[in-house]
Design an enzyme around this catalytic site. Structure first.
Site, mmCIF file in Angstrom:
data_model
loop_
_atom_site.group_PDB
_atom_site.id
_atom_site.type_symbol
_atom_site.label_atom_id
_atom_site.label_comp_id
_atom_site.label_asym_id
_atom_site.label_seq_id
_atom_site.Cartn_x
_atom_site.Cartn_y
_atom_site.Cartn_z
ATOM 1 N N ASP A 251 -14.839 -31.440 16.207
ATOM 2 C CA ASP A 251 -15.621 -31.805 15.033
ATOM 3 C C ASP A 251 -14.989 -31.047 13.861
ATOM 4 O OD1 ASP A 251 -17.458 -32.702 13.190
ATOM 5 O OD2 ASP A 251 -19.204 -32.331 14.459
HETATM 6 C C1 BGC Z 1 -19.902 -34.239 11.663
HETATM 7 C C2 BGC Z 1 -19.139 -35.308 12.399
HETATM 8 C C3 BGC Z 1 -18.284 -36.060 11.428
HETATM 9 C C4 BGC Z 1 -17.351 -35.083 10.736
HETATM 10 C C5 BGC Z 1 -16.405 -35.729 9.744
HETATM 11 C C6 BGC Z 1 -19.020 -33.380 10.802
HETATM 12 O O1 BGC Z 1 -19.782 -32.606 9.936
HETATM 13 O O2 BGC Z 1 -20.610 -33.448 12.580
HETATM 14 O O3 BGC Z 1 -20.040 -36.166 13.058
HETATM 15 O O4 BGC Z 1 -17.588 -37.076 12.079
HETATM 16 O O5 BGC Z 1 -18.144 -34.147 10.019
HETATM 17 O O6 BGC Z 1 -17.043 -36.113 8.590
#
Ligand code: BGC
Length: 839
Positions: A251
């Site tokens: 993530d």
């Molecule tokens: C989230 C993800 C997301 C990523 C990119 C993170 O804060 O938990 O689900 O895909 O950001 O934006």
């Protein structure tokens, strides 16, 4: 892993804009692909390889021109292709799960795939399949509910749809990311059985059946070890047991230790190589702590996936797609129609008949503008969205009267008038004394002290200094214009902590780790008597952001709302959450946002034909008004077409057909997670932990086993017709070890109109050697029937349908004995019963 995809180039005719386009489907595993990977690997230096395993420009895999690897663009999902401008806003995941329709999920996936290609996106960051553990989790709306089997079926459909368009789906957040509060810090502690039976099956199906191309590790530690460096989950389970050979990415900023992540399965650090970089990894490679083969494996996975999806051969195929996807919009409408759940319809109030309902009062903060989705990285801006107000306003022959009913959060904050000194009188309202202390305990001489004329308590003078080293005291007073109950709201962000005192009495407290959305309290005040207010605020981030407001309950509800409710033939109260209060990054309250309970009560009192519609990612506290309202609809976050779908259901153009993908409890106290959702406080430097003490007894598994009655059971949802189930027959199928069965039965529409029903099949294992849930969903099928029509259904049960995870052998196990088979239309209404004996 070997994919089932067929190696063909599809000629898809897209209704969107009447175009036709080439959609490429992933190639299956093949020695030819591995050979091509070998050839590319031979051209890369170790440095090139390490560069490739860190993301680029926030949303890309790095380009490597020497091997013709293009810059591979990603986009956030899961409910729309959100990162690159406006796009189709599909319903929230929880609404898609409420459709109980894997074919619809596949259509949604195809729409997303088309939207992705139109924007040059190669990786879609969805679906999200974390299990609904407690109603407060700020991201429940993105996911598919509480049941692993239902989540798995929806996830597989979605992934196959996305990937059929030559776009890599990314299943997230692996794993046990079941709360937003303190999401980087709290360890989700669960035993192996709980993980395997509840929290992992949707990921497993995504890999084994959906052949998903990418998996995203979550922020949180699991059993004390961060996901990105959790060898058990990444190496043993994902890549070992399930044979995943795609890309495991982090993530965004979920990597905490480069060498540990590189050794324990992470293939790609996003959004950039903050830890898994040359500086960190080279010394480890040199001293033998990290084998080069580990780096090679990551690079091979990236290249293999790129080849399989055609990215090295067909860059730029996306130009043939339209960004404005008419077919996708139609899919979003169907999704909303199928996902909205009717849970209460006393006296058959719904559907309303436009011949007798001439005037309709539409009241509430969620009526307009459209609230199609929740907040955070999933927020999509559509080209257009239909609000509940506009949807109902378009019903022919019905006059709609509208009132927002309550002030918005910003209106409440900006309209509250404070006086820094109690004696100052109303002419000085709006003043707040702010003192900023150079420590975290409000002591000593403040470094800044001033009175500001603002009602929204955002500190004005703030230095570059991190707020996390400071404490701020806000002091003021409030002179009530009315006697009696007052609602107080504090909105702080993420990891802030605060204590609010009124007249010296603590009325609200937030511990930084339990970061919730805006919180509400009620206090009783006397008209004209200044209430002394003190808010001690500990910013959890460099920039402090806190707002505060209050108002007498009597003054809260707009008088015109009550007037139109009384005048109209029926009323719709549209309540719930929206992106600022139900979002990624923090948890929401279980209680509805401020004033909404009082609004519902007041409208129900003014008009006996009141329908409550709830916009939310799950359950809320309904006890204030549930007995007063005759009709209650859950629209979740219904995407850009939600208003149209809801109006069709309310006025009977369509029968509702959604079924709950969660158990809707009577109170938070009844929830099996109640005592273990928040981590116990820990000392400085210690890791905080949530113990998944309920084990596998989550949601309906708990309610049915412990004979506790929920408000609305899992799987439940009313239609405008009735259905009956009959003729249960169980046949042994020729499966492995005689452990496969076909369960067949009839479903008949015995009512007066066309409607859809979901036949749900649950299995119980009362003779197991360990305690198992009284029933578990193992198969289902949605049917659409005309009045009087009957359909014969046959559902298959494989060996896994009877198995539990045996912690001793670390494997699935079926204990010989008698299993119960139950079929019906909710976890609490299972009229067909039979049994199966497994020797
Ligand atoms: C989230 C993800 C997301 C990523 C990119 C993170 O804060 O938990 O689900 O895909 O950001 O934006």
């Amino acid at each position: 892993m070997s994919t089932n995809f067929v190696s063909i180039v599809l000629c898809a005719s897209l209704a969107s804009g009447g175009q036709s386009a080439l959609a490429q489907v992933p190639l299956p595993d093949s020695p030819a692909i591995e050979k091509r990977v070998d050839g590319l690997m031979a051209k890369l230096t170790l440095k090139d390889k390490i560069n490739l395993i860190g993301g680029d420009e926030g949303m890309y895999i790095r380009a490597v021109p020497s091997i013709d690897l293009p810059h591979l663009r990603m986009s956030d999902g899961p409910v729309g292709v959100r990162t690159w401008g406006p796009s189709t806003a599909y319903t929230a995941g929880i609404a898609l799960a409420a459709s109980w329709d894997p074919e619809l999920a596949e259509r949604v996936g195809r729409g997303l795939g088309e939207d992705a290609r139109a924007r040059g996106v190669k990786f879609l960051l969805g679906p999200g399949v974390n299990i609904y553990r407690a109603p407060m989790n700020g991201r429940n709306f993105e996911y598919f509910g509480e049941d692993p089997y239902l989540s798995a079926r929806i996830a597989v459909g979605y992934i196959q749809g996305v990937q059929s368009q030559g776009v890599v789906a990314t299943v997230k957040h692996f794993a046990l990311n079941n709360q937003e509060y303190d999401r980087h810090g709290v360890s989700s502690d669960a035993d192996e059985r709980t993980m395997r039976e509840i929290y992992l099956p949707a990921f497993e199906a995504a890999v084994r059946e959906g052949h998903v191309g990418a998996v995203m590790n979550s922020y949180n530690p699991i059993n004390g070890v961060h996901a990105t460096q959790n060898s058990y989950l990444n190496q043993k389970v994902l890549k070992g047991d399930w044979g995943f050979d795609g890309i495991l990415m982090s993530d965004w900023a979920a990597t905490y230790d480069g060498v540990a992540a590189a050794k324990n399965g992470l293939d790609l650090e996003m959004p950039r190589a903050a830890f898994m970089n040359e500086k960190t990894l080279m010394p480890a490679i040199k001293n033998g702590a990290l084998p080069i083969s580990a780096i090679d494996d990551k690079v091979r996975r990236i290249l293999r996936t790129a080849i399989r999806f055609g990215f090295l051969d067909l860059p730029g195929g996306e130009e043939q797609f339209s960004r404005y996807n008419q077919q996708g919009i139609q899919t979003a409408l169907d999704e909303a129609r199928e996902g909205i759940v009717l849970v209460k319809n006393e006296g058959g109030l719904l559907p309303l008949d436009s011949k007798s309902i001439h005037t309709l009062a539409v009241i509430g903060p969620n009526a307009w503008p459209a609230v199609g989705g929740g907040g955070g990285s999933s927020t999509v801006t559509p080209y257009g969205a239909v609000s509940i107000l506009e949807g109902l306003g378009a019903v022919p022959g019905v006059k709609v009267l509208y009132s927002q009913g309550l002030p918005s959060l910003d209106e409440l904050f900006n309209q509250t008038r404070f006086s820094a000194s109690p004696g100052a009188g109303s002419q000085n309202r709006g003043a707040i004394k702010q003192e900023i202390f150079p420590n975290r305990n409000f002591t000593g001489t403040p470094v800044v002290s001033y009175v500001s004329q603002i009602a929204s308590w955002k500190p004005l003078a703030w230095s570059e200094d991190a707020g996390i080293k400071k404490s701020i005291r806000y002091s003021t007073s409030y002179i009530p214009d009315v006697d009696g109950k007052h609602i107080v709201v504090v909105a702080a962000t993420a990891s802030d902590g605060y204590t609010l005192k009124i007249d010296g009495k603590e009325v609200m407290k937030q511990v930084s780790r339990e970061n919730q959305g805006p919180q509400t309290a009620e206090v009783v005040l006397e008209k004209g008597k200044p209430a002394i207010i003190a808010l001690d605020y500990l910013p959890g981030a460099a920039e402090p952001r806190v707002s505060f407001g209050m108002r007498g309950v009597e003054e809260l509800i707009a008088p015109e709302a009550l007037k139109i409710a009384a005048e109209a033939d029926a009323a719709v109260v549209a309540v719930g959450y929206d992106a600022p209060v139900e979002s990624e990054g923090f948890d929401r309250s279980y209680k509805l946002p401020f004033g909404q309970d009082a609004l519902i009560e007041a409208v129900c009192h003014a008009n006996k034909k009141t329908i409550v519609t709830l916009t939310s990612g799950g359950e809320v506290d309904t006890h204030w008004w549930i007995n007063d309202t005759p009709a209650f609809l859950l629209n979740w976050y219904p995407g850009q077409e939600g208003g149209t779908a809801l109006a069709e259901i309310i006025f009977g153009a369509r029968s509702p057909e959604g079924k709950l993908p969660i158990t809707f409890g009577r109170s938070w106290e009844d929830n099996p997670v109640h005592d273990s959702y928040f981590a116990a406080p820990v000392g400085e430097g210690q890791i905080s932990r949530v113990n998944y003490a309920e084990g596998v007894f989550l949601g309906y598994r708990y309610y049915t086993t412990r004979h506790k009655e929920p408000l609305y059971p899992f799987g439940f949802g009313l239609t405008y017709s009735q259905f009956s189930f009959s003729n249960l027959k169980i046949d042994s199928a020729k499966g492995k070890d005689n452990q496969e069965f076909d369960v067949s039965f009839d479903v008949e529409n015995t009512g007066k109109r066309e409607a859809a029903e979901v036949a749900e099949l649950y299995v119980g294992d009362p003779s197991a050697k360990i305690e198992r849930p009284a029933e578990e969903l193992k198969a289902f099928k949605k049917v659409r029937l005309h009045p009087g029509e009957r359909q014969h259904l046959s559902l298959h049960l494989d060996r896994r349908s009877f198995a539990y995870w045996d912690a001793n052998s670390h494997d699935w196990r079926v204990d010989p004995g008698q299993f119960t088979i139950m079929v019906g239309d909710s976890s609490e209404n299972l009229p067909l019963n039979g049994s199966i004996t497994i020797p």
